[in-house]
Design a protein around this motif. Structure first.
Motif, PDB file in Angstrom:
ATOM      1  N   GLU A   1       0.801  -1.233   0.000  1.00 57.55           N
ATOM      2  CA  GLU A   1       0.000   0.000   0.000  1.00 57.55           C
ATOM      3  C   GLU A   1       0.835   1.286   0.000  1.00 57.55           C
ATOM      4  OE1 GLU A   1      -3.712   2.108   2.408  1.00 57.55           O
ATOM      5  OE2 GLU A   1      -2.818   0.279   3.179  1.00 57.55           O
ATOM      6  N   LYS A   2       1.801   1.375   0.899  1.00 60.21           N
ATOM      7  CA  LYS A   2       2.611   2.595   1.002  1.00 60.21           C
ATOM      8  C   LYS A   2       3.367   2.836  -0.306  1.00 60.21           C
ATOM      9  CE  LYS A   2       6.286   4.639   3.845  1.00 60.21           C
ATOM     10  NZ  LYS A   2       7.173   4.413   5.000  1.00 60.21           N
ATOM     11  N   ARG A   3       3.972   1.776  -0.827  1.00 61.88           N
ATOM     12  CA  ARG A   3       4.743   1.864  -2.065  1.00 61.88           C
ATOM     13  C   ARG A   3       3.830   2.246  -3.224  1.00 61.88           C
ATOM     14  NH1 ARG A   3       8.121  -3.289  -2.553  1.00 61.88           N
ATOM     15  NH2 ARG A   3       8.812  -2.437  -0.580  1.00 61.88           N
ATOM     16  N   ARG A   4       2.635   1.635  -3.261  1.00 68.30           N
ATOM     17  CA  ARG A   4       1.670   1.917  -4.334  1.00 68.30           C
ATOM     18  C   ARG A   4       1.253   3.380  -4.301  1.00 68.30           C
ATOM     19  NH1 ARG A   4      -2.040  -1.755  -3.116  1.00 68.30           N
ATOM     20  NH2 ARG A   4      -3.427  -0.371  -2.002  1.00 68.30           N
ATOM     21  N   ASN A   5       0.967   3.905  -3.107  1.00 69.87           N
ATOM     22  CA  ASN A   5       0.548   5.310  -2.979  1.00 69.87           C
ATOM     23  C   ASN A   5       1.636   6.257  -3.467  1.00 69.87           C
ATOM     24  OD1 ASN A   5      -1.898   4.535  -1.924  1.00 69.87           O
ATOM     25  ND2 ASN A   5      -1.309   4.832   0.200  1.00 69.87           N
ATOM     26  N   ILE A   6       2.880   5.980  -3.082  1.00 69.93           N
ATOM     27  CA  ILE A   6       4.003   6.828  -3.509  1.00 69.93           C
ATOM     28  C   ILE A   6       4.157   6.750  -5.026  1.00 69.93           C
ATOM     29  CG2 ILE A   6       6.534   7.024  -3.445  1.00 69.93           C
ATOM     30  CD1 ILE A   6       6.346   6.177  -0.453  1.00 69.93           C
ATOM     31  N   PHE A   7       4.080   5.544  -5.561  1.00 74.14           N
ATOM     32  CA  PHE A   7       4.215   5.347  -7.007  1.00 74.14           C
ATOM     33  C   PHE A   7       3.133   6.107  -7.768  1.00 74.14           C
ATOM     34  CE2 PHE A   7       3.510   3.148 -10.998  1.00 74.14           C
ATOM     35  CZ  PHE A   7       4.797   3.028 -11.476  1.00 74.14           C
ATOM     36  N   LYS A   8       1.889   5.992  -7.303  1.00 73.73           N
ATOM     37  CA  LYS A   8       0.786   6.668  -7.996  1.00 73.73           C
ATOM     38  C   LYS A   8       0.912   8.190  -7.913  1.00 73.73           C
ATOM     39  CE  LYS A   8      -2.807   3.131  -7.984  1.00 73.73           C
ATOM     40  NZ  LYS A   8      -4.170   2.794  -7.596  1.00 73.73           N
ATOM     41  N   LEU A   9       1.343   8.692  -6.775  1.00 76.82           N
ATOM     42  CA  LEU A   9       1.525  10.141  -6.649  1.00 76.82           C
ATOM     43  C   LEU A   9       2.574  10.633  -7.652  1.00 76.82           C
ATOM     44  CD1 LEU A   9       1.426  10.598  -2.761  1.00 76.82           C
ATOM     45  CD2 LEU A   9      -0.262  11.456  -4.400  1.00 76.82           C
ATOM     46  N   SER A  10       3.604   9.829  -7.857  1.00 74.76           N
ATOM     47  CA  SER A  10       4.654  10.211  -8.795  1.00 74.76           C
ATOM     48  C   SER A  10       4.201  10.067 -10.235  1.00 74.76           C
ATOM     49  CB  SER A  10       5.891   9.335  -8.562  1.00 74.76           C
ATOM     50  OG  SER A  10       6.848   9.551  -9.582  1.00 74.76           O
ATOM     51  N   ARG A  11       3.680   8.894 -10.596  1.00 76.13           N
ATOM     52  CA  ARG A  11       3.396   8.605 -11.998  1.00 76.13           C
ATOM     53  C   ARG A  11       2.028   9.081 -12.477  1.00 76.13           C
ATOM     54  NH1 ARG A  11       8.356   8.135 -11.634  1.00 76.13           N
ATOM     55  NH2 ARG A  11       9.435   6.437 -12.707  1.00 76.13           N
ATOM     56  N   GLU A  12       1.023   9.005 -11.632  1.00 74.91           N
ATOM     57  CA  GLU A  12      -0.315   9.386 -12.086  1.00 74.91           C
ATOM     58  C   GLU A  12      -0.620  10.852 -11.810  1.00 74.91           C
ATOM     59  OE1 GLU A  12      -3.153   6.573 -10.522  1.00 74.91           O
ATOM     60  OE2 GLU A  12      -2.092   4.871 -11.424  1.00 74.91           O
TER      61      GLU A  12
ATOM     62  N   MET B   1      10.214   4.218  -4.459  1.00 74.83           N
ATOM     63  CA  MET B   1      10.064   4.280  -5.912  1.00 74.83           C
ATOM     64  C   MET B   1      11.011   3.278  -6.587  1.00 74.83           C
ATOM     65  SD  MET B   1       7.711   6.166  -7.146  1.00 74.83           S
ATOM     66  CE  MET B   1       8.268   6.312  -8.838  1.00 74.83           C
ATOM     67  N   GLY B   2      12.243   3.190  -6.069  1.00 74.07           N
ATOM     68  CA  GLY B   2      13.195   2.223  -6.621  1.00 74.07           C
ATOM     69  C   GLY B   2      12.678   0.800  -6.491  1.00 74.07           C
ATOM     70  N   LEU B   3      12.118   0.478  -5.324  1.00 69.98           N
ATOM     71  CA  LEU B   3      11.566  -0.863  -5.092  1.00 69.98           C
ATOM     72  C   LEU B   3      10.339  -1.109  -5.971  1.00 69.98           C
ATOM     73  CD1 LEU B   3      11.936  -0.993  -1.206  1.00 69.98           C
ATOM     74  CD2 LEU B   3      13.168  -2.422  -2.859  1.00 69.98           C
ATOM     75  N   ALA B   4       9.505  -0.090  -6.124  1.00 74.12           N
ATOM     76  CA  ALA B   4       8.295  -0.232  -6.949  1.00 74.12           C
ATOM     77  C   ALA B   4       8.688  -0.521  -8.401  1.00 74.12           C
ATOM     78  CB  ALA B   4       7.443   1.036  -6.869  1.00 74.12           C
TER      79      ALA B   4
END
Length: 194
Positions: free
Chosen positions: A131-142, A165-168
């Protein structure tokens, strides 16, 4: 989706079946946007073209006759919409011709049929992130936020954002290994925006 299913859905669309239209839209929207983006290198413009096409597609549904597969029709229509848009904006004829020639040489429409599976796989892979990784990824990419903005919004350090982000990206590349020839240019894998 096979051609028989497409044909059945298309026949239903001609009878004003909104559910059938929604199914075609949801199945092809993302891959058509990726396809259109090859002309403009602008995600918003590509989405605008595809949305405009679907509005016209629905309004003319009862008059439409498709001789090829629905998928083939959609991709060819988007290609024509993109070229018409380039001409409408009065870009020099030479540039339009160059774009079209380069596009025809470098990109095979059939490659984009694989994008349907790819876009579904990308969505599944993103949703499978913690969840935490997904939220960070979406904030960056979407949402297009920079790492500093994400850190401030979530109350975490930039280092944490960078690490997540690196892990995602590592996890997504691993899950999408079978599609690596197609995701090289996708914005979700670009180096960004610190």
């Amino acid at each position: 989706m096979n051609e028989q299913e497409e044909k059945r859905l298309f026949d239903q669309i001609r009878q004003s079946d909104e559910k059938a239209f929604e199914t075609i839209f949801n199945t092809y929207y993302a891959s058509l946007c990726l396809f259109a983006n090859q002309f403009f290198k602008d995600n918003e413009k590509a989405e605008e073209i595809v949305q405009d096409f679907f509005v016209k597609f629905w309004s003319k549904r009862q008059k439409l006759s498709i001789g090829t597969s629905v998928k083939n029709y959609l991709f060819r229509s988007i290609k024509n919409h993109c070229l018409n848009h380039l001409q409408h904006e009065k870009i020099k004829d030479k540039h339009v011709q160059s774009v079209q020639e380069n596009f025809n040489q470098q990109i095979n429409e059939s490659d984009y049929f694989l994008e349907v599976g790819l876009s579904e796989k990308i969505a599944e892979s993103i949703e499978s992130l913690p969840e935490k990784r997904r939220n960070i990824f979406k904030l960056s990419r979407e949402e297009g936020l920079k790492y500093q903005e994400i850190a401030e919004q979530l109350g975490i350090s930039i280092k944490t954002v960078e690490a997540q982000m690196g892990l995602a990206l590592k996890q997504l590349r691993s899950k999408l290994e079978d599609y690596k020839d197609y995701w090289i240019g996708l914005h979700i894998f670009r180096i960004d925006q610190r």
